[in-house]
Design a protein around this motif. Structure first.
Motif, PDB file in Angstrom:
ATOM      1  N   MET A   1       5.258  11.746   0.908  1.00  0.00           N
ATOM      2  CA  MET A   1       4.928  10.360   1.156  1.00  0.00           C
ATOM      3  C   MET A   1       5.996   9.767   2.060  1.00  0.00           C
ATOM      4  O   MET A   1       7.180   9.942   1.829  1.00  0.00           O
ATOM      5  CB  MET A   1       4.867   9.611  -0.176  1.00  0.00           C
ATOM      6  N   ASN A   2       5.569   9.049   3.077  1.00  0.00           N
ATOM      7  CA  ASN A   2       6.555   8.460   3.981  1.00  0.00           C
ATOM      8  C   ASN A   2       6.948   7.063   3.515  1.00  0.00           C
ATOM      9  O   ASN A   2       6.372   6.509   2.587  1.00  0.00           O
ATOM     10  CB  ASN A   2       6.036   8.466   5.431  1.00  0.00           C
ATOM     11  N   THR A   3       7.939   6.501   4.174  1.00  0.00           N
ATOM     12  CA  THR A   3       8.462   5.204   3.749  1.00  0.00           C
ATOM     13  C   THR A   3       7.432   4.096   3.919  1.00  0.00           C
ATOM     14  O   THR A   3       7.423   3.157   3.131  1.00  0.00           O
ATOM     15  CB  THR A   3       9.753   4.850   4.510  1.00  0.00           C
ATOM     16  N   GLN A   4       6.551   4.206   4.909  1.00  0.00           N
ATOM     17  CA  GLN A   4       5.516   3.177   5.081  1.00  0.00           C
ATOM     18  C   GLN A   4       4.539   3.208   3.912  1.00  0.00           C
ATOM     19  O   GLN A   4       4.144   2.163   3.407  1.00  0.00           O
ATOM     20  CB  GLN A   4       4.773   3.351   6.411  1.00  0.00           C
ATOM     21  N   ASP A   5       4.143   4.406   3.478  1.00  0.00           N
ATOM     22  CA  ASP A   5       3.263   4.521   2.314  1.00  0.00           C
ATOM     23  C   ASP A   5       3.928   3.904   1.083  1.00  0.00           C
ATOM     24  O   ASP A   5       3.283   3.206   0.304  1.00  0.00           O
ATOM     25  CB  ASP A   5       2.908   5.981   2.024  1.00  0.00           C
ATOM     26  N   SER A   6       5.212   4.170   0.915  1.00  0.00           N
ATOM     27  CA  SER A   6       5.950   3.610  -0.216  1.00  0.00           C
ATOM     28  C   SER A   6       5.993   2.091  -0.133  1.00  0.00           C
ATOM     29  O   SER A   6       5.769   1.396  -1.122  1.00  0.00           O
ATOM     30  CB  SER A   6       7.375   4.155  -0.252  1.00  0.00           C
ATOM     31  N   ALA A   7       6.266   1.573   1.051  1.00  0.00           N
ATOM     32  CA  ALA A   7       6.315   0.126   1.242  1.00  0.00           C
ATOM     33  C   ALA A   7       4.947  -0.499   0.977  1.00  0.00           C
ATOM     34  O   ALA A   7       4.851  -1.565   0.362  1.00  0.00           O
ATOM     35  CB  ALA A   7       6.781  -0.208   2.655  1.00  0.00           C
ATOM     36  N   ASP A   8       3.885   0.176   1.413  1.00  0.00           N
ATOM     37  CA  ASP A   8       2.527  -0.318   1.174  1.00  0.00           C
ATOM     38  C   ASP A   8       2.220  -0.383  -0.318  1.00  0.00           C
ATOM     39  O   ASP A   8       1.600  -1.337  -0.793  1.00  0.00           O
ATOM     40  CB  ASP A   8       1.490   0.554   1.881  1.00  0.00           C
ATOM     41  N   ARG A   9       2.642   0.633  -1.058  1.00  0.00           N
ATOM     42  CA  ARG A   9       2.423   0.643  -2.512  1.00  0.00           C
ATOM     43  C   ARG A   9       3.124  -0.534  -3.183  1.00  0.00           C
ATOM     44  O   ARG A   9       2.568  -1.196  -4.051  1.00  0.00           O
ATOM     45  CB  ARG A   9       2.946   1.930  -3.136  1.00  0.00           C
ATOM     46  N   VAL A  10       4.357  -0.776  -2.777  1.00  0.00           N
ATOM     47  CA  VAL A  10       5.128  -1.865  -3.377  1.00  0.00           C
ATOM     48  C   VAL A  10       4.493  -3.204  -3.000  1.00  0.00           C
ATOM     49  O   VAL A  10       4.346  -4.087  -3.860  1.00  0.00           O
ATOM     50  CB  VAL A  10       6.607  -1.796  -2.961  1.00  0.00           C
ATOM     51  N   GLU A  11       4.092  -3.375  -1.759  1.00  0.00           N
ATOM     52  CA  GLU A  11       3.446  -4.619  -1.336  1.00  0.00           C
ATOM     53  C   GLU A  11       2.141  -4.845  -2.098  1.00  0.00           C
ATOM     54  O   GLU A  11       1.851  -5.973  -2.517  1.00  0.00           O
ATOM     55  CB  GLU A  11       3.190  -4.608   0.165  1.00  0.00           C
TER      56      GLU A  11
ATOM     57  N   PRO B   1       4.731   1.894  -8.559  1.00  0.00           N
ATOM     58  CA  PRO B   1       5.050   0.629  -9.216  1.00  0.00           C
ATOM     59  C   PRO B   1       4.273   0.416 -10.517  1.00  0.00           C
ATOM     60  O   PRO B   1       3.077   0.682 -10.594  1.00  0.00           O
ATOM     61  CB  PRO B   1       4.653  -0.427  -8.185  1.00  0.00           C
ATOM     62  N   LEU B   2       5.000  -0.065 -11.510  1.00  0.00           N
ATOM     63  CA  LEU B   2       4.407  -0.447 -12.780  1.00  0.00           C
ATOM     64  C   LEU B   2       4.609  -1.943 -12.974  1.00  0.00           C
ATOM     65  O   LEU B   2       5.670  -2.486 -12.647  1.00  0.00           O
ATOM     66  CB  LEU B   2       5.074   0.300 -13.938  1.00  0.00           C
ATOM     67  N   VAL B   3       3.592  -2.612 -13.501  1.00  0.00           N
ATOM     68  CA  VAL B   3       3.696  -4.031 -13.811  1.00  0.00           C
ATOM     69  C   VAL B   3       4.240  -4.158 -15.222  1.00  0.00           C
ATOM     70  O   VAL B   3       3.703  -3.578 -16.163  1.00  0.00           O
ATOM     71  CB  VAL B   3       2.326  -4.729 -13.688  1.00  0.00           C
TER      72      VAL B   3
ATOM     73  N   ILE C   1      12.681   0.199 -12.439  1.00  0.00           N
ATOM     74  CA  ILE C   1      12.885   1.652 -12.507  1.00  0.00           C
ATOM     75  C   ILE C   1      11.750   2.382 -11.790  1.00  0.00           C
ATOM     76  O   ILE C   1      11.976   3.382 -11.109  1.00  0.00           O
ATOM     77  CB  ILE C   1      13.040   2.116 -13.969  1.00  0.00           C
ATOM     78  N   SER C   2      10.529   1.860 -11.910  1.00  0.00           N
ATOM     79  CA  SER C   2       9.394   2.512 -11.245  1.00  0.00           C
ATOM     80  C   SER C   2       9.451   2.359  -9.727  1.00  0.00           C
ATOM     81  O   SER C   2       8.771   3.080  -9.006  1.00  0.00           O
ATOM     82  CB  SER C   2       8.070   1.962 -11.777  1.00  0.00           C
ATOM     83  N   LEU C   3      10.275   1.448  -9.255  1.00  0.00           N
ATOM     84  CA  LEU C   3      10.423   1.237  -7.811  1.00  0.00           C
ATOM     85  C   LEU C   3      11.605   2.007  -7.228  1.00  0.00           C
ATOM     86  O   LEU C   3      11.756   2.088  -6.014  1.00  0.00           O
ATOM     87  CB  LEU C   3      10.629  -0.258  -7.515  1.00  0.00           C
ATOM     88  N   ALA C   4      12.430   2.582  -8.098  1.00  0.00           N
ATOM     89  CA  ALA C   4      13.697   3.159  -7.663  1.00  0.00           C
ATOM     90  C   ALA C   4      13.600   4.548  -7.038  1.00  0.00           C
ATOM     91  O   ALA C   4      14.493   4.963  -6.316  1.00  0.00           O
ATOM     92  CB  ALA C   4      14.675   3.207  -8.834  1.00  0.00           C
ATOM     93  N   CYS C   5      12.517   5.262  -7.278  1.00  0.00           N
ATOM     94  CA  CYS C   5      12.439   6.616  -6.744  1.00  0.00           C
ATOM     95  C   CYS C   5      12.010   6.601  -5.274  1.00  0.00           C
ATOM     96  O   CYS C   5      11.572   5.585  -4.740  1.00  0.00           O
ATOM     97  CB  CYS C   5      11.502   7.475  -7.587  1.00  0.00           C
TER      98      CYS C   5
END
Length: 68
Positions: free
Chosen positions: A1-11, A48-50, A39-43
């Motif tokens: 997974m690239n950083t954009q995919d990660s950023a999209d998930r968090v957004e 992401p978990l709510v 913690i779910s955002l740290a890896c």
């Protein structure tokens, strides 16, 4: 997974969190600890978990009634 995919998930998680907060407020419910679990955002590839958090018994009663 690239950083954009990660950023999209968090957004997406942040948008969803705000939608949930707004929906709860419309029925008179405020969860003070509502947020994203850090913690779910740290890896490297966050999932992401709510975090609904804690609430008073009165709030839990109102939440249960709203879900019924």
């Amino acid at each position: 997974m690239n950083t954009q995919d990660s950023a999209d998930r968090v957004e997406e998680a942040e948008r969803t969190l705000e939608e949930l907060r707004t929906a709860l407020e419309k029925v008179g419910i405020k969860l003070p600890s509502l947020g994203l679990d850090p913690i779910s955002l740290a890896c490297e590839a966050p999932i992401p978990l709510v975090e609904l958090g804690r609430c008073s018994v009165q709030t839990a009663v109102r939440l249960a009634a709203a879900l019924r």
